[in-house]
Design a protein around this motif. Structure first.
Motif, short mmCIF file in Angstrom:
data_model
loop_
_atom_site.label_atom_id
_atom_site.label_comp_id
_atom_site.label_asym_id
_atom_site.label_seq_id
_atom_site.Cartn_x
_atom_site.Cartn_y
_atom_site.Cartn_z
N ALA A 37 25.15 -28.99 25.91
CA ALA A 37 24.70 -27.84 25.11
C ALA A 37 23.46 -28.20 24.29
CB ALA A 37 25.83 -27.37 24.20
N ALA A 38 23.43 -29.41 23.73
CA ALA A 38 22.27 -29.83 22.94
C ALA A 38 21.02 -29.94 23.82
CB ALA A 38 22.56 -31.17 22.26
N ALA A 39 21.18 -30.49 25.02
CA ALA A 39 20.05 -30.59 25.95
C ALA A 39 19.55 -29.21 26.35
CB ALA A 39 20.45 -31.39 27.18
N ALA A 40 20.47 -28.27 26.52
CA ALA A 40 20.07 -26.91 26.87
C ALA A 40 19.30 -26.25 25.74
CB ALA A 40 21.31 -26.09 27.23
N ARG A 41 19.76 -26.43 24.50
CA ARG A 41 19.05 -25.84 23.36
C ARG A 41 17.63 -26.40 23.25
NH1 ARG A 41 24.23 -26.47 20.97
NH2 ARG A 41 23.60 -28.43 19.97
N LYS A 42 17.50 -27.68 23.53
CA LYS A 42 16.18 -28.30 23.49
C LYS A 42 15.27 -27.75 24.57
CE LYS A 42 13.97 -32.86 23.43
NZ LYS A 42 14.22 -34.34 23.50
N ALA A 43 15.84 -27.45 25.75
CA ALA A 43 15.05 -26.97 26.88
C ALA A 43 14.60 -25.52 26.69
CB ALA A 43 15.83 -27.11 28.18
N GLY A 44 15.48 -24.68 26.14
CA GLY A 44 15.09 -23.29 25.93
C GLY A 44 16.21 -22.31 26.21
N PRO A 45 16.00 -21.02 25.89
CA PRO A 45 17.06 -20.02 26.01
C PRO A 45 17.57 -19.83 27.43
CG PRO A 45 14.92 -18.99 25.55
CD PRO A 45 14.75 -20.46 25.34
N ASN A 46 16.71 -19.97 28.44
CA ASN A 46 17.19 -19.85 29.82
C ASN A 46 18.18 -20.96 30.14
OD1 ASN A 46 15.55 -17.63 30.26
ND2 ASN A 46 13.92 -18.81 31.22
N ALA A 47 17.89 -22.15 29.64
CA ALA A 47 18.80 -23.26 29.87
C ALA A 47 20.13 -23.04 29.15
CB ALA A 47 18.17 -24.57 29.40
N VAL A 48 20.09 -22.50 27.95
CA VAL A 48 21.33 -22.23 27.20
C VAL A 48 22.21 -21.27 27.98
CG1 VAL A 48 22.29 -21.19 25.11
CG2 VAL A 48 20.31 -22.72 24.95
N GLY A 50 22.09 -20.68 31.19
CA GLY A 50 22.51 -21.31 32.43
C GLY A 50 23.61 -22.32 32.22
N VAL A 51 23.50 -23.13 31.17
CA VAL A 51 24.52 -24.14 30.89
C VAL A 51 25.83 -23.49 30.48
CG1 VAL A 51 25.18 -25.91 29.20
CG2 VAL A 51 22.99 -26.07 30.43
N THR A 52 25.76 -22.42 29.70
CA THR A 52 26.99 -21.70 29.34
C THR A 52 27.72 -21.23 30.59
OG1 THR A 52 26.05 -20.97 27.23
CG2 THR A 52 27.92 -19.72 28.09
N ALA A 53 26.97 -20.64 31.52
CA ALA A 53 27.57 -20.18 32.77
C ALA A 53 28.08 -21.34 33.61
CB ALA A 53 26.55 -19.36 33.56
N LEU A 54 27.32 -22.44 33.65
CA LEU A 54 27.76 -23.59 34.42
C LEU A 54 29.03 -24.20 33.86
CD1 LEU A 54 27.39 -25.73 36.62
CD2 LEU A 54 25.88 -26.97 35.05
N GLN A 55 29.10 -24.34 32.53
CA GLN A 55 30.30 -24.92 31.94
C GLN A 55 31.53 -24.04 32.20
OE1 GLN A 55 29.51 -25.80 27.80
NE2 GLN A 55 28.47 -27.72 28.31
N ALA A 97 13.91 -32.33 39.69
CA ALA A 97 14.38 -31.76 38.43
C ALA A 97 15.83 -32.14 38.18
CB ALA A 97 14.23 -30.25 38.44
N SER A 98 16.16 -32.31 36.92
CA SER A 98 17.55 -32.48 36.52
C SER A 98 18.25 -31.12 36.58
CB SER A 98 17.61 -33.02 35.10
OG SER A 98 17.18 -32.01 34.18
N PRO A 99 19.59 -31.11 36.54
CA PRO A 99 20.28 -29.82 36.58
C PRO A 99 19.85 -28.85 35.48
CG PRO A 99 21.83 -31.58 37.05
CD PRO A 99 20.54 -32.25 36.65
N ILE A 100 19.69 -29.34 34.25
CA ILE A 100 19.32 -28.43 33.17
C ILE A 100 17.86 -27.99 33.30
CG2 ILE A 100 18.92 -28.31 30.66
CD1 ILE A 100 21.58 -29.67 30.26
N GLU A 101 17.00 -28.85 33.78
CA GLU A 101 15.62 -28.41 34.05
C GLU A 101 15.61 -27.28 35.07
OE1 GLU A 101 12.70 -32.24 33.36
OE2 GLU A 101 13.93 -32.19 35.19
N TYR A 118 25.10 -32.03 43.38
CA TYR A 118 25.63 -33.39 43.39
C TYR A 118 26.19 -33.76 42.02
CZ TYR A 118 25.27 -38.56 43.53
OH TYR A 118 25.52 -39.91 43.45
N PHE A 119 25.41 -33.59 40.96
CA PHE A 119 25.87 -33.99 39.63
C PHE A 119 27.01 -33.10 39.14
CE2 PHE A 119 21.70 -36.13 39.44
CZ PHE A 119 22.15 -37.40 39.09
N SER A 120 27.00 -31.84 39.50
CA SER A 120 28.08 -30.95 39.07
C SER A 120 29.39 -31.34 39.74
CB SER A 120 27.72 -29.50 39.40
OG SER A 120 26.58 -29.09 38.66
N LEU A 121 29.35 -31.72 41.01
CA LEU A 121 30.58 -32.12 41.69
C LEU A 121 31.07 -33.48 41.19
CD1 LEU A 121 29.74 -30.83 45.27
CD2 LEU A 121 31.56 -30.01 43.76
#
Length: 225
Positions: A37-48, A50-55, A97-101, A118-121
């Motif tokens: 979540a912290a990495a997503a906040r640093k990346a931007g609102p789209n990442a937030v 996306g990460v919420t949905a991924l989690q 790119a990393s998953p959050i990128e 890969y990383f999600s699995l």
């Protein structure tokens, strides 16, 4: 992706052999919710978003068997990410790119799809030895189409079993025998490098390929560990 497949593959194999491919094998058995979540906040609102949905997807998939986890992760990224090449997304010919990128951009190329899956699995507890990122020659557009360099994620239920292919070109997870449009060149994961469909060509999983090493570090910093 480059259209000159032979030259592209030769260049990539040279990089692999000269620089090395792997990082130390680490089984990713969970994801760090707060770090992600912290990495997503640093990346931007789209990442937030996306990460919420991924989690949410990972939390629901954790209760499933491995085939169910494959399906959940494959569908998530295929539906959420739009395919675009690296030049359009990153202004570079080749960027891993990393998953959050990828979630922040909302778009990526075949490598970005495969890496994110890969990383999600791994985060869901799928053993690393069952997953391989596979460079292939893909026949795009049927017999009269073009051959293009491409990456997919392969899942091996057991060492002897036929792998299942997770791809952004075809949403359905299919056995490799039902993907005659794909010709494997080589595959890799955190443990090794394999030539073609099975011969392991590097025994020591040391961090050598710079882009793979970089994306491993980025994903771990994002909480995929």
């Amino acid at each position: 992706m480059a259209r000159n497949v032979a030259a592209w593959c030769r260049r990539l194999v040279v990089v692999v052999l000269a620089a090395g491919l792997f990082a130390p094998s680490v089984a990713l058995r969970a994801w760090d919710v707060e770090r992600m979540a912290a990495a997503a906040r640093k990346a931007g609102p789209n990442a937030v978003a996306g990460v919420t949905a991924l989690q949410q997807t990972l939390a629901a998939a954790a209760a499933l068997d491995e085939p169910g986890r494959l399906q959940a992760v494959n569908q998530f990224f295929n539906r959420r990410i739009v395919f675009r090449d690296d030049a359009a997304v990153w202004g570079q010919v080749d960027y891993w790119a990393s998953p959050i990128e990828t979630l922040n951009q909302g778009q990526g190329d075949c490598e970005d799809f495969a890496i994110a899956k890969y990383f999600s699995l791994l985060a869901l507890g799928v053993p690393v030895n069952r997953l391989r990122l596979v460079y292939v020659r893909a026949q795009i557009g049927g017999a009269q189409g073009v051959v293009q360099a491409h990456m997919v994620l392969a899942y091996h239920p057991s060492p002897e079993a036929e792998p299942l292919i997770l791809d952004n070109l075809i949403g359905e997870i299919r056995p490799a025998s039902r993907r005659p449009d794909l010709a494997p060149v080589f595959s890799f994961n955190g443990d090794g490098l394999w030539q073609g469909v099975g011969t392991q060509t590097a025994g020591d999983p040391v961090a050598r390929l710079s882009r793979w090493r970089e994306v491993l570090a980025k994903a771990r910093a994002e909480g995929f560990q």
